[in-house]
Design a protein around this motif. Structure first.
Motif, PDB file in Angstrom:
ATOM      1  N   GLN A   1      38.556  51.807 -48.249  1.00 53.19           N
ATOM      2  CA  GLN A   1      39.232  52.528 -49.208  1.00 53.19           C
ATOM      3  C   GLN A   1      38.219  53.470 -50.210  1.00 53.19           C
ATOM      4  N   GLY A   2      38.559  54.583 -50.785  1.00 52.71           N
ATOM      5  CA  GLY A   2      37.591  55.422 -51.273  1.00 52.71           C
ATOM      6  C   GLY A   2      37.496  55.543 -52.878  1.00 52.71           C
ATOM      7  N   ALA A   3      36.404  55.786 -53.406  1.00 54.68           N
ATOM      8  CA  ALA A   3      35.920  55.513 -54.778  1.00 54.68           C
ATOM      9  C   ALA A   3      35.159  56.852 -55.172  1.00 54.68           C
ATOM     10  N   VAL A   4      35.872  57.341 -56.356  1.00 54.81           N
ATOM     11  CA  VAL A   4      34.998  58.631 -56.654  1.00 54.81           C
ATOM     12  C   VAL A   4      34.425  58.327 -58.125  1.00 54.81           C
ATOM     13  N   PRO A   5      33.211  58.185 -58.552  1.00 55.36           N
ATOM     14  CA  PRO A   5      32.741  57.611 -59.719  1.00 55.36           C
ATOM     15  C   PRO A   5      32.613  59.090 -60.651  1.00 55.36           C
ATOM     16  N   GLY A   6      32.673  60.207 -60.017  1.00 50.54           N
ATOM     17  CA  GLY A   6      32.339  61.352 -61.046  1.00 50.54           C
ATOM     18  C   GLY A   6      32.073  62.498 -60.155  1.00 50.54           C
TER      19      GLY A   6
ATOM     20  N   ASN B   1      28.313  72.203 -56.388  1.00 49.11           N
ATOM     21  CA  ASN B   1      28.826  70.749 -56.870  1.00 49.11           C
ATOM     22  C   ASN B   1      28.973  69.853 -55.918  1.00 49.11           C
ATOM     23  N   ILE B   2      28.888  68.614 -56.305  1.00 44.74           N
ATOM     24  CA  ILE B   2      29.047  67.472 -55.133  1.00 44.74           C
ATOM     25  C   ILE B   2      29.999  66.384 -55.628  1.00 44.74           C
ATOM     26  N   VAL B   3      30.920  66.183 -55.019  1.00 47.32           N
ATOM     27  CA  VAL B   3      31.737  65.155 -55.155  1.00 47.32           C
ATOM     28  C   VAL B   3      31.346  63.854 -54.334  1.00 47.32           C
ATOM     29  N   PRO B   4      30.817  62.585 -54.963  1.00 44.37           N
ATOM     30  CA  PRO B   4      30.478  61.730 -54.162  1.00 44.37           C
ATOM     31  C   PRO B   4      31.856  60.868 -53.860  1.00 44.37           C
ATOM     32  N   LEU B   5      32.036  60.668 -52.596  1.00 41.32           N
ATOM     33  CA  LEU B   5      33.070  59.708 -52.220  1.00 41.32           C
ATOM     34  C   LEU B   5      32.715  58.502 -51.671  1.00 41.32           C
TER      35      LEU B   5
ATOM     36  N   LEU C   1      25.522  62.358 -86.500  1.00 41.04           N
ATOM     37  CA  LEU C   1      24.903  63.158 -85.794  1.00 41.04           C
ATOM     38  C   LEU C   1      24.223  62.508 -84.624  1.00 41.04           C
ATOM     39  N   ARG C   2      23.389  61.196 -84.671  1.00 45.18           N
ATOM     40  CA  ARG C   2      22.841  60.679 -83.539  1.00 45.18           C
ATOM     41  C   ARG C   2      23.883  60.224 -82.348  1.00 45.18           C
ATOM     42  N   TYR C   3      25.072  60.047 -82.869  1.00 39.88           N
ATOM     43  CA  TYR C   3      25.945  59.840 -81.630  1.00 39.88           C
ATOM     44  C   TYR C   3      26.290  61.137 -81.007  1.00 39.88           C
ATOM     45  N   ASP C   4      26.499  62.251 -81.694  1.00 40.48           N
ATOM     46  CA  ASP C   4      26.854  63.504 -80.860  1.00 40.48           C
ATOM     47  C   ASP C   4      25.737  63.915 -80.041  1.00 40.48           C
ATOM     48  N   ILE C   5      24.274  63.718 -80.498  1.00 37.97           N
ATOM     49  CA  ILE C   5      23.327  64.083 -79.656  1.00 37.97           C
ATOM     50  C   ILE C   5      23.192  63.185 -78.468  1.00 37.97           C
ATOM     51  N   LEU C   6      23.485  61.845 -78.653  1.00 34.36           N
ATOM     52  CA  LEU C   6      23.696  60.977 -77.744  1.00 34.36           C
ATOM     53  C   LEU C   6      24.347  61.169 -76.615  1.00 34.36           C
ATOM     54  N   HIS C   7      25.695  61.634 -77.059  1.00 32.17           N
ATOM     55  CA  HIS C   7      26.636  61.929 -76.006  1.00 32.17           C
ATOM     56  C   HIS C   7      26.432  63.053 -75.319  1.00 32.17           C
ATOM     57  N   ALA C   8      25.970  64.062 -75.903  1.00 30.98           N
ATOM     58  CA  ALA C   8      25.358  65.179 -75.006  1.00 30.98           C
ATOM     59  C   ALA C   8      24.444  64.719 -74.118  1.00 30.98           C
ATOM     60  N   TYR C   9      23.460  64.057 -74.383  1.00 31.67           N
ATOM     61  CA  TYR C   9      22.703  63.475 -73.259  1.00 31.67           C
ATOM     62  C   TYR C   9      23.373  62.733 -72.357  1.00 31.67           C
ATOM     63  N   GLU C  10      24.190  61.841 -72.690  1.00 31.86           N
ATOM     64  CA  GLU C  10      24.880  60.766 -71.413  1.00 31.86           C
ATOM     65  C   GLU C  10      25.759  61.785 -70.633  1.00 31.86           C
ATOM     66  N   ARG C  11      26.752  62.812 -71.010  1.00 36.43           N
ATOM     67  CA  ARG C  11      27.482  63.260 -70.426  1.00 36.43           C
ATOM     68  C   ARG C  11      26.894  63.948 -69.470  1.00 36.43           C
ATOM     69  N   ASN C  12      25.882  64.781 -69.826  1.00 36.57           N
ATOM     70  CA  ASN C  12      24.884  65.577 -68.557  1.00 36.57           C
ATOM     71  C   ASN C  12      24.256  64.628 -67.657  1.00 36.57           C
ATOM     72  N   LEU C  13      23.890  63.488 -67.915  1.00 39.14           N
ATOM     73  CA  LEU C  13      23.281  62.463 -67.235  1.00 39.14           C
ATOM     74  C   LEU C  13      24.421  62.220 -66.106  1.00 39.14           C
ATOM     75  N   GLY C  14      25.669  62.001 -66.550  1.00 37.35           N
ATOM     76  CA  GLY C  14      26.653  61.783 -65.550  1.00 37.35           C
ATOM     77  C   GLY C  14      27.088  62.832 -64.679  1.00 37.35           C
ATOM     78  N   LEU C  15      26.539  64.092 -65.022  1.00 43.97           N
ATOM     79  CA  LEU C  15      26.739  65.150 -64.062  1.00 43.97           C
ATOM     80  C   LEU C  15      25.574  65.297 -63.053  1.00 43.97           C
TER      81      LEU C  15
ATOM     82  N   TRP D   1      30.825  56.331 -65.800  1.00 50.50           N
ATOM     83  CA  TRP D   1      29.597  55.920 -65.246  1.00 50.50           C
ATOM     84  C   TRP D   1      28.970  54.985 -66.206  1.00 50.50           C
ATOM     85  N   LYS D   2      28.925  55.172 -67.470  1.00 45.21           N
ATOM     86  CA  LYS D   2      28.490  54.580 -68.561  1.00 45.21           C
ATOM     87  C   LYS D   2      28.926  53.032 -68.594  1.00 45.21           C
TER      88      LYS D   2
END
Length: 834
Positions: A625-630, A614-618, A146-160, A649-650
């Motif tokens: 060269q180009g890099a797109v982290p997310g 939405n923003i795609v950082p390049l 349960l705690r990992y599921d809650i943490l992943h929900a937080y971190e995934r949205n940080l990555g957005l 990102w993590k």
């Protein structure tokens, strides 16, 4: 109701009707299905009612403040129980994060990026992540999950690129996971369908078991009645046997009497074994019990035949009451057979017999009828009867020889004489061999006449196989298709069962794939998406980018490609030869926040992107060269499906390539797929459990449908038979009423034809046979009319109607023959008077 409804066993205990274990399985399946249905109703009938309380402590990054959280909550996040989520900038202790102890809150979320690396092990607070109070979940493994599921929900949205929304996503995940019932309809529907199908199949099989048992019980009771009747008449049979003088007892008569006693004792001993088999659930429908019951029925029928033959033969040998009845039984098949032959000849299109031959047969028949009415000793009557039958047999052989010379079609099946009458003839020392018995000769002649003249509607009715009268209609059909081979029938059944069991694997597997497939959202071609570039445009060719894209994304999404210098925004990590290998996780998140701030026109309240933006950082490296982290998006990632653009990102993963358009296209295509599956939730059980539920539902449904189809098919066949039996029974009853109504005319016709003297004795005997046949026919009509509906649907009922039709046809033929001859006799007398 009496406790001894089914009688008593050999120990005097009341017999109880056995019940199939299918009833137990049906009850368990019904209870389980009911429980599942109640839980499903409760799961979908309830709704979360407790708003999640979120408090922010300390100085947190990414714009996470109490005010921002409050402003981001448009609708309260409802949980299934009161929950408090505390967001803090401090590290968590081992007691909090590992054991869920020493917590004042239900949930603790640390915004620290990584755990504290400190060699001072006296520092307790050194962990980042989410802590779950042990009061919410006692077990360690579910609490850790349960705690990992809650943490992943937080971190995934940080990555957005989210800040406050990431905290809300974590709170929503907690609200939907803690004490929440499983509301996935796939699980409940599959569980209910499998339980209902299993219950239906069990009920069908239980009902079938009870019907088969009831059929065996009725057969047992019928055989027991035969045995009881003989046992009750055994004393009378002994008196009858003893009354016959020893010098007048034929060897066959004595043999039958001895056999009767032996068979009655054998049946009395065997009865308890058969009763035990029928009333024991384990053995009730077994093949051994069926074999015992068949032998018991055959012996009971044989016992009845022996009893009737001994009683009838005894009345002749000892000259007791019932002598005329015995001779009537001997005469009946001969009388009916000759009458049938004469009727076929009279109504046939070809005159196959001359008037002389027909008169000869009538004379032979009258001679036999006259013998039965003589007042002589019974032994003399037997001798005269044998002589008369011998003369009839000789004349029948001449007729048979003549009929063989006629062209004919397919010969009809020969109706074999009654076995009970054969036993009586043996007791009377009358010939029973095929070449000496006039009954066989008559049966062959009538079959040959039917082949020459064509079938007669009154006599040539389809005959059911002798061994199939009590069988299931579909069982008889399968027996015909398989040639009656039990091994082939069993093999076909086993093969069909294996095909169902194996074949159900495919639809069950496809069902698992289909039901667990992620939902699709309405889409539009990606070429219609609004693309724009912020930054040096020479690093990205929009036309080439559009050509590279081959996926679809939901309409209404706007994408800005933000081209930035990698070294200015990121803390890059290099491998040998100056190649970029990654960047620090913190710098990646800070770069996303910085880019958002540089595009204020895309921002809404709390520094979050407006809906649809939405923003795609390049990031461009020093070598071009180009890099797109997310991806930075206004969409909040919820459910069990994590956006692939937020996974790198993590770990600080950053891949630089000269194919910049392809990198951007890959991120957009992943984003399109992620949007379609955002909010997807797992079913809550493993694929194996779902497969089992679907497999049970499919197998039980197929078997239940097959069982119902077989039952309906058998019922339809029986209804068809019943539908044809009803009109035939009514037609037979109407004809019987006509014969009864013209009884006086029939008597006058008989007198007119045969006159007085010896001929009148024959006429009286024939008339007595006719009237006795009418009485028997009326009794059969009454029995058939009083039969229950369940009995009318059996094959035995149709057989009884066929037999009644044959009896009435024979009576009609006799009446028509006498009436025709009387009319001819009267016409002759009129011509002589002229």
């Amino acid at each position: 109701m009496s406790r001894a409804r089914y009688g008593l066993d050999k120990f005097g205990r009341a017999l109880r009707r056995p019940y199939s274990l299918w009833w137990v399985l049906a009850a368990l399946a019904a209870v389980a299905t009911t429980v599942v249905g109640i839980n499903a109703a409760l799961a979908f009938g309830r709704a979360p009612t407790h708003p999640v309380q979120i408090s922010v402590q300390g100085d947190n990054p990414w714009g996470i403040t109490q005010q921002a959280i409050n402003d981001s909550i448009r609708d309260p996040i409802l949980a299934w129980r009161p929950l408090t989520l505390t967001v803090t900038d401090r590290y968590l202790s081992a007691d909090e994060i590992l054991r869920g102890e020493q917590m004042d809150n239900d949930l603790l979320l640390s915004t620290q990026m990584e755990k504290l690396e400190d060699e001072d092990y006296g520092v307790e607070e050194r962990f980042n992540g989410v802590a779950v109070n042990v009061q919410l979940e006692q077990a360690k493994e579910p609490r850790t999950e349960l705690r990992y599921d809650i943490l992943h929900a937080y971190e995934r949205n940080l990555g957005l690129g989210h800040g406050p929304k990431a905290v809300l996503a974590a709170a929503r995940e907690a609200a939907e996971r803690i004490d929440a019932p499983n509301r996935n309809p796939v699980l409940w529907i599959s569980s209910l369908s499998s339980g209902a199908a299993l219950c239906a199949l069990s009920l069908i099989m239980a009902g079938r078991w009870q019907l088969l048992w009831a059929r065996r019980y009725r057969r047992l009771r019928a055989a027991q009645r035969h045995l009881a009747r003989v046992v009750l008449d055994l004393e009378a049979l002994e008196v009858t046997y003893a009354t016959v003088p020893e010098n007048k007892r034929p060897a066959s008569y004595t043999e039958h009497f001895v056999r009767l006693n032996e068979l009655s004792l054998d049946l009395a001993r065997q009865e308890s074994q058969v009763v035990d088999g029928v009333f024991t659930r384990r053995k009730a429908l077994s093949a051994d019990t069926e074999s015992l019951l068949e032998k018991f029925e055959a012996k009971a029928a044989r016992l009845t035949v022996l009893s009737d033959s001994i009683m009838g033969a005894g009345s002749v040998h000892a000259e007791l009451a019932g002598l005329s009845d015995t001779f009537d039984r001997l005469l009946r098949p001969l009388y009916d057979g000759v009458t049938e032959l004469l009727t076929r000849v009279a109504q046939g299109s070809t005159r196959i017999l001359t008037e002389t031959q027909q008169n000869t047969l009538r004379a032979d028949l009258n001679r036999m009828l006259a013998v039965a009415r003589r007042g002589e000793p019974s032994q003399n009557l037997l001798v005269r009867f044998g002589e008369a039958e011998g003369q009839l047999l000789a004349d029948l052989r001449d007729v048979h020889q003549k009929l063989r010379s006629y062209p004919r079609g397919r010969t009809q099946p020969i109706r074999l004489p009654d076995a009970a009458l054969t036993t009586l003839r043996k007791s009377l020392k009358l010939p029973t061999r095929r070449h000496l018995d006039a009954r066989f000769e008559l049966a062959e002649i009538n079959a040959l006449a039917a082949a020459i003249l064509g079938p007669h509607p009154s006599f040539d009715t389809p005959l059911a196989p002798r061994d199939s009268a009590g069988k299931h209609p579909l069982a008889r059909l399968v027996a015909r298709l398989t040639g009656g081979s039990a091994r082939i029938t069993r093999g076909v059944g086993i093969t069909a069962g294996v095909l169902v069991l194996v074949g159900a694997v495919v639809p069950a597997g496809l069902g698992v794939d289909e039901l667990t497939m992620r939902a699709k959202a309405p889409t539009s071609p990606v070429a219609e998406i609004e693309l724009r570039v912020d930054g040096p445009g020479q690093y990205l060719d929009l036309a080439a980018l559009r050509k590279t894209l081959d996926r679809e994304v939901p309409a209404g999404e706007h994408v800005t490609v933000a081209i930035r210098d990698a070294e200015s925004y990121l803390e890059l990590e290099y491998r040998e030869a100056g190649k970029v290998s990654g960047a620090s996780p913190r710098s990646l998140l800070e770069a996303m926040g910085r880019i958002k701030a540089e595009l204020p026109e895309l921002l809404g309240p709390n520094e979050e992107l407006k809906a649809g933006e939405n923003i795609v950082p390049l990031f461009i490296t020093s070598d071009g060269q180009g890099a797109v982290p997310g991806m930075i998006s206004s969409v909040t990632n919820i459910g069990d499906w994590g956006f692939r653009s937020t996974a790198d990102w993590k770990y600080g993963l950053l891949h630089a390539s000269k194919y910049r358009e392809i990198q951007v296209a890959n991120v957009l295509e992943d984003f399109a797929d992620d949007l379609e599956n955002n909010g997807y939730r797992d079913i809550g059980v493993s694929d194996g459990v779902l497969f089992f539920l679907l497999y049970v539902a499919i197998v039980c449904t197929v078997l239940a449908v097959v069982a119902v189809a077989l039952a309906l098919g058998a019922l339809l066949l029986r209804w068809v038979s019943f539908g044809s039996s009803g009109p035939r029974l009514r037609a037979a009853e109407r004809r019987l009423e006509e014969l009864t109504g013209s009884l006086d005319e029939s008597r006058l016709n008989a007198v007119a034809v045969l006159g007085a003297g010896e001929a009148s004795a024959a006429a009286e005997a024939g008339q007595r046979l006719f009237e006795r046949g009418l009485v028997m026919a009326w009794r059969e009509v009454q029995d058939l009319r009083s039969a229950a509906l369940s009995e009318r649907l059996t094959a035995a009922y149709a057989t009884k109607v066929d037999h009644l039709s044959g009896v009435i046809a024979a009576l009609s033929a006799r009446d028509a023959d006498v009436a025709q001859r009387a009319e001819a006799f009267i016409d002759l007398g009129r011509r002589e008077m002229r």
